[in-house]
Design a protein around this motif. Structure first.
Motif, short mmCIF file in Angstrom:
data_model
loop_
_atom_site.label_atom_id
_atom_site.label_comp_id
_atom_site.label_asym_id
_atom_site.label_seq_id
_atom_site.Cartn_x
_atom_site.Cartn_y
_atom_site.Cartn_z
N ASN A 128 21.17 5.89 43.49
CA ASN A 128 22.43 5.42 42.92
C ASN A 128 22.35 3.93 42.68
OD1 ASN A 128 23.77 7.96 43.11
ND2 ASN A 128 24.07 7.62 45.29
N HIS A 133 28.64 6.09 31.81
CA HIS A 133 29.27 6.77 32.94
C HIS A 133 28.49 8.02 33.28
CE1 HIS A 133 32.52 7.60 35.61
NE2 HIS A 133 32.69 8.80 35.10
N HIS A 134 28.23 8.22 34.59
CA HIS A 134 27.50 9.39 35.07
C HIS A 134 26.17 9.54 34.35
CE1 HIS A 134 30.71 10.66 37.62
NE2 HIS A 134 31.55 10.65 36.62
N SER A 163 28.39 4.53 38.50
CA SER A 163 27.90 5.89 38.69
C SER A 163 26.51 6.12 38.11
CB SER A 163 28.88 6.88 38.04
OG SER A 163 28.99 6.61 36.64
N HIS A 196 33.86 -1.18 34.76
CA HIS A 196 32.44 -0.91 34.58
C HIS A 196 31.89 -1.92 33.60
CE1 HIS A 196 32.17 2.92 36.65
NE2 HIS A 196 33.38 3.14 36.20
N GLU A 252 31.86 0.45 41.57
CA GLU A 252 31.67 1.87 41.84
C GLU A 252 30.86 2.50 40.71
OE1 GLU A 252 32.40 3.28 44.53
OE2 GLU A 252 33.91 2.03 45.49
#
Length: 336
Positions: free
Chosen positions: A164, A37-38, A173, A31, A171
């Motif tokens: 998103n 994150h999230h 998030s 990342h 990937e």
């Protein structure tokens, strides 16, 4: 060009961008350092609790019921904290929970540990049926009000729901509205940002015979007041490595249909041309790639286009984006 299409030409087509395609595996790319994150964020200002209540009252108006906080608490499952929908279950002591969590807690009340049985809380279901609520994305601009039991279905397809992150390599998030995601791509993923509706990029790879499952490249273009993502990557198609380029629209699918794009690659008197409609970023990068909705270049053809001793990949991809069904008298777009 047909009279019902307009092209926006900018100085960007005079610039050739060279990109070294990294050998990163999609599933192991880290990342970005600053990407939380999230995370969900909006570029619109958030209000404190008092202002939120006033905003809800202003949106709901006199024709709907603005539920008290206690009603919200009653309809909140104590296990998953989501809103409960029929069948709403209760134990002999009156504690409630949703049908999904009833299975998760093995038919035991999470509050008093009594056996749940098959008792439904019909009174609470009736209370929920009488409510009308604003869409939970009202802060992002949705003006709609729905009966309690219709609200969840709408929110799954609401055009104002957050997007998103379209970055394919990690990937990511992170979710948010369009202005937030554009800033996130620029600041956290260090994506190249360009203004203009034409482009001319050259992609370089030192050893084209070592193709990973997901080598990737992303560039963002701003034209017609909208943002578009240009993807270019290498992956295995069956046993054969291929290269693929496609464009995604940073916005909803209905808006994406207003635009078209073309991609062209070639050399040595040969060329491949692709024309299509950009897919919305509502469709994941992997979904677009796996549907083969873009310009696909077989490795042998890519090496042929590269010329030389075929030990280095050098692909020049050019293209343009245009808006469909415009006024035929308007033959030029000036990018914002």
């Amino acid at each position: 060009m047909e009279s019902d299409s307009i092209e926006c030409v900018s100085s960007i087509d005079e610039i050739v961008e060279d990109h070294e395609i990294p050998n990163h595996n999609l599933h192991h790319h880290p990342h970005p350092r600053h990407a939380p994150h999230h995370q969900f964020s909006s570029s619109k200002p958030h209000h404190n609790g008092t202002n939120n209540v006033n905003s809800i009252n202003n949106i709901v108006g006199s024709t709907a019921i603005a539920p008290a906080a206690s009603v919200h608490e009653l309809l909140e499952c104590p296990v998953c904290t989501n809103s409960m929908y029929p069948p709403i279950h209760q134990c002999h002591n009156g504690h409630t929970l949703c049908s999904t969590c009833k299975i998760r807690v093995h038919n035991r009340c999470p509050t008093c540990r009594q056996e749940l049985g098959d008792i439904r809380c019909l009174a609470l279901e009736k209370v929920a049926e009488s409510l009308e609520l604003p869409c939970k994305y009202y802060k992002l601009g949705c003006p709609e009000i729905f009966p309690y039991y219709s609200k969840l279905k709408h929110e799954g397809i609401c055009i104002y729901r957050p997007y998103n992150c379209p970055y394919a390599g990690s990937e990511c998030s992170v979710v948010g509205d369009i202005p937030f995601l554009v800033a996130h791509l620029r600041d956290d993923h260090k994506v190249d940002m360009h203004t203009g509706c034409t482009f001319n990029h050259r992609y370089v790879k030192s050893n084209p015979r070592e193709v990973e499952n997901a080598t990737w490249m992303l560039t963002v273009f701003h034209c017609f007041g909208q943002y578009f993502c240009l993807h270019f990557e290498a992956f295995q198609l069956g046993m054969a490595p291929v290269y693929m380029a496609f464009i995604r629209f940073i916005g909803d699918e209905t808006e994406a249909r207003n635009y078209s794009y073309s991609l062209e690659v070639g050399a040595n008197g040969r060329k491949l041309i692709w024309e299509g409609t950009p897919r919305s970023i509502r469709d994941s990068h992997r979904k677009v790639r796996d549907s083969r909705d873009g310009l696909i270049i077989q490795r042998n053809m890519a090496l042929f286009f590269s010329g030389g001793d075929r030990k280095e990949l050098k692909l020049r991809v050019t293209g343009r984006i245009w808006k469909e069904q415009q006024n035929p008298d308007a033959n030029m777009c000036i990018p914002n």
